[in-house]
Scaffold this active site. Sequence first.
Site, PDB file in Angstrom:
ATOM      1  N   HIS A 289       0.836  -1.203   0.000  1.00 24.92           N
ATOM      2  CA  HIS A 289       0.000   0.000   0.000  1.00 24.92           C
ATOM      3  C   HIS A 289       0.869   1.250   0.000  1.00 24.92           C
ATOM      4  CE1 HIS A 289       0.476   0.866   4.376  1.00 24.92           C
ATOM      5  NE2 HIS A 289       0.408  -0.432   4.551  1.00 24.92           N
TER       6      HIS A 289
ATOM      7  N   ASP B 279      -0.245   4.389   0.885  1.00 24.39           N
ATOM      8  CA  ASP B 279      -0.587   5.401   1.883  1.00 24.39           C
ATOM      9  C   ASP B 279       0.115   5.133   3.207  1.00 24.39           C
ATOM     10  OD1 ASP B 279      -2.261   3.103   2.117  1.00 24.39           O
ATOM     11  OD2 ASP B 279      -3.734   4.214   3.303  1.00 24.39           O
TER      12      ASP B 279
ATOM     13  N   GLU C 129      -5.096   1.564   2.471  1.00 27.16           N
ATOM     14  CA  GLU C 129      -5.000   0.453   3.429  1.00 27.16           C
ATOM     15  C   GLU C 129      -5.158   0.984   4.846  1.00 27.16           C
ATOM     16  OE1 GLU C 129      -3.602  -2.489   6.213  1.00 27.16           O
ATOM     17  OE2 GLU C 129      -2.731  -0.508   5.941  1.00 27.16           O
TER      18      GLU C 129
END
Length: 490
Positions: A125, A127, A191
Amino acid sequence: MRRRVLVGLCSLCFVGCVRPLRPSLVGPSAQPVLLPPQLFREGVPKNDAEWRAAGQEAATLLSQYIAINTTNPPGNELKAAHWLRSVLGREGIEAQVFEPAPGKANLFARVQGDGTRRPLIFLNHMDVVLASPEYWKVDPFGGVVKDGYMWGRGALDMKGEAIAQLMTLIILKRAGAPLKRDIIFLATSDEEIGAGVGAGWFVENHPDLIRDAEFLINEGGTIRADASGHIEYYGVGTTEKSPFWLDVTAQGTSGHGSRPTPDNPVHRLVRALNRIATWQTPLVVTPTVERYLHDLATIETDVARRAWLADVRAALKDSAAARALTADLTYNALLRNTISITGLKGSDKTNVIPPVASAALDVRLLPGQDPAAFLAELIRVVADSAVKITPQGPNWPATESPTDTELFRAIVAAAHARDPDAFVTTPPLTGFTDSHYFRRLGIVSYGVSPFPLNQAESRGVHGNDERVSLDALTFGVHFIYDVVSRVVAR
Ligand SMILES: [Zn+2]
């Protein structure tokens, strides 16, 4: 931004690199991206010096990646996706960027094998969680190297892990290694907020791109080291508890705070929450937890605890042993369904009795537990029909991947290649990752951490001063390559 990247690069000559730092301009997107130099080119690294060069290249990439602030919300993962596409594009790997919402993105790239075996997915992910700079020793988005560490939000969770995956792909591509499986690189959004338009969106909207995969490597593993750096075990994430978040709501008669009402909903809610808070959920030993604790017994130094861990079913029949074991927060969370009361809402005004009061419960269920049965039991514990308990949203049963697989054997082999006495175990996660989306499609999904971390270093995940040592980064690139090349190389 560009200037900061160059400064970051200069500080990265940590292995005595004498090559001039010649960044190259590459970028399929409108804005050119200044990428760090490619520090090794010829084939698979063959010795420690060449692996250090690969680790150094990973560090320069990680420095740039950390400097792209993807704090979620809002995430702004599109910027990160464009950067990843540029890095992959320079290696001749084409990537598609999907934009499910403004500023959001999921990146998909697929390196072709000969198709004799089904694909392997690298999932990561883009983020990261919030970082409060006032509590950090360095700028959390500076991509700073200091004291032998790469510092920054995402250094561990999980931009560092993503870069170890990316470098493995790059090494295989530069070497022109013949592959028996396709390798998919999937970088996703959202996520860290547990919903949104990330892995779940991708699986729902583009299942055809990943459905044929056999294996997936994601976050959620551990390589536990002691304070001196000695590796205690390699932990592969094969299962995780499932979240079952609930709202508790009480209704009553509103009024003036100066004239108490007998059915004040806040009082009613507090009585219900008191019953919930004091309820000891039953102890349950799942086969995976039993095996994991049995493994841990081999490195437990306390004699009594070693015996309890070696046979946890017997230990839990002894109330003193059960109390001592469940006093450990992790063991407790592995041995039962848990409830944390986390949210409370009543009146906004001190002198107003509200018509409704509510609370939020963070419930985590073990594999094999039925959410409906748990909810029925909780309603029985509360024993007040005026208090409503409702799920916040859809939930899923806890998922688990088997260990009798080629990928698991490759992880064990890579661990033993580093230390013939190393043991590989399967710590269940009390939290959750995006792996469940893929396990539910039948894809064998493992949490595989590339970095040996001691307890102090692990605290950087979601905490202050998140950092990964440059030695761990080199180790991680080599380790992930070693695992994956065993299952993809022809
Ligand atoms: Zn993460």
